[in-house]
Write a protein that holds these residues in place. Structure first.
Motif, PDB file in Angstrom:
ATOM      1  N   HIS A   1       0.855  -1.186   0.000  1.00 13.78           N
ATOM      2  CA  HIS A   1       0.000   0.000   0.000  1.00 13.78           C
ATOM      3  C   HIS A   1       0.888   1.232   0.000  1.00 13.78           C
TER       4      HIS A   1
ATOM      5  N   MET B   1      -1.248  -1.282  -4.274  1.00 11.63           N
ATOM      6  CA  MET B   1      -2.375  -0.364  -4.240  1.00 11.63           C
ATOM      7  C   MET B   1      -1.799   1.028  -4.094  1.00 11.63           C
ATOM      8  N   MET B   2      -1.750   1.738  -5.214  1.00  8.12           N
ATOM      9  CA  MET B   2      -1.100   3.039  -5.226  1.00  8.12           C
ATOM     10  C   MET B   2      -2.145   4.135  -5.108  1.00  8.12           C
ATOM     11  N   ASN B   3      -2.362   4.537  -3.879  1.00 18.03           N
ATOM     12  CA  ASN B   3      -3.402   5.532  -3.611  1.00 18.03           C
ATOM     13  C   ASN B   3      -2.777   6.921  -3.498  1.00 18.03           C
TER      14      ASN B   3
END
Lengths: 138, 172
Positions: free
Chosen positions: A32, A63-65
């Motif tokens: 993340h 998960m590249m937020n």
């Protein structure tokens, strides 16, 4: 190889371009990464790096937020493929359509309601929620 | 004043000078410590013995360690510092807080994903429980262009949804 190693190039690039509040955590087979990029160009280049490291981004292990720095009052460009962007009364497609912003029109950010929906205002004063994915800070 | 009257004065001065021979050059260690502490950065402790300053503690960078020592050396000679022993350790900065790891797929989250994907043609999404982690994930399938693929991943990431795009094919 740990996921941090796999995506080391991406993490280094994020650090070097000064992504703020950069946070990285590996949990249950997913890396993340969250933070705020300084520009749309930085954001695009991070996503392009992701695509290079993990072809087709098919592993589902990152998960590249990352969002793009934009404060209230910032100018946003409507980046739909060609269509108008709906402006709605509530932050959901359930919301009534209260206006439209044209493809490539420049609108003003009122607030980042959440990661998916932003409240915007057009030059004609129409105000409501639009899907953030189709808005690029300029 | 005559010489006669001066003699006792000179004697007294001499006596004082002999009994306190180091008075004019020596500064008490406690005074040195106070002066050094006044210029010291947080996290560093100061010990002084016979004018030798020892720095202890932990800082987060080599630059901080060097600047702590430089601050002591920059004090003028009247401060009484003879030399500096720099025992400061450099600790790695605290790791950043973990990124948000929300992977629950409640109705609102699913709605967000659906809202984003509805404008991308030829894509379907289903929600299922990943047997490996017992967490929900979004399974996206269909045929997409490269640009749409990036868009899909961005939509999933901004909704903080764990995804499976292994069935997503490239449009020819």
């Amino acid at each position: 190889m740990s996921l941090q190693d796999k995506y080391a190039q991406l993490l280094t690039a994020a650090k070097n371009m000064g992504v703020s509040n950069l946070a990285v955590a590996e949990q249950e087979g997913t890396l993340h990464v969250s933070g705020t990029a300084n520009s749309t160009a930085d954001y695009d280049s991070l996503w392009s790096l992701y695509g290079q490291i993990d072809p087709n981004m098919a592993s589902g292990d990152l998960m590249m937020n990352i969002d793009i720095k934009a404060d209230s009052g910032a100018s946003l460009k409507v980046t739909t493929d060609s269509t108008n962007l709906n402006i709605r009364s509530t932050p959901s497609t359930e919301g009534e359509i209260v206006g439209k912003a044209a493809h490539e029109e420049v609108v003003t950010l009122v607030e980042k309601t959440d990661d998916s929906w932003w409240k915007i205002r057009t030059a004609n004063g129409e105000e409501g929620y639009a899907y953030a994915q189709y808005l690029s800070p300029m | 004043m005559t010489i006669k009257k001066l003699i006792p004065v000179l004697m007294i001065t001499g006596a004082i000078a002999m009994t306190m021979p180091s008075c004019k050059s020596k500064v008490a260690d406690t005074d040195v410590k106070a002066k050094v502490e006044a210029v010291m950065i947080p996290g560093v402790t100061v010990d002084v013995k016979d004018g030798v300053v020892t720095l202890n503690g932990a800082v987060t960078s080599d630059a901080d360690k060097a600047s702590a020592e430089a601050a002591v050396k920059a004090l003028d000679e009247k401060s009484g510092v003879k030399s500096v022993v720099n025992n400061i350790t450099v600790a790695a900065p605290a790791p950043p807080p973990p990124a948000s790891v929300t992977t629950t797929l409640d109705a609102a989250t699913q709605q967000k994903v659906n809202d984003g994907l509805k404008d991308i043609k030829g894509v379907t999404v289903t929600y299922t429980v990943d047997p490996a982690t017992n967490k929900d994930k979004a399974v996206v399938s269909g045929e997409v262009t490269k640009a749409d693929r990036v868009k899909i991943m961005q939509i999933l990431a901004s909704a903080k949804v764990k995804s499976d795009v292994s069935n997503l094919k490239d449009k020819k």
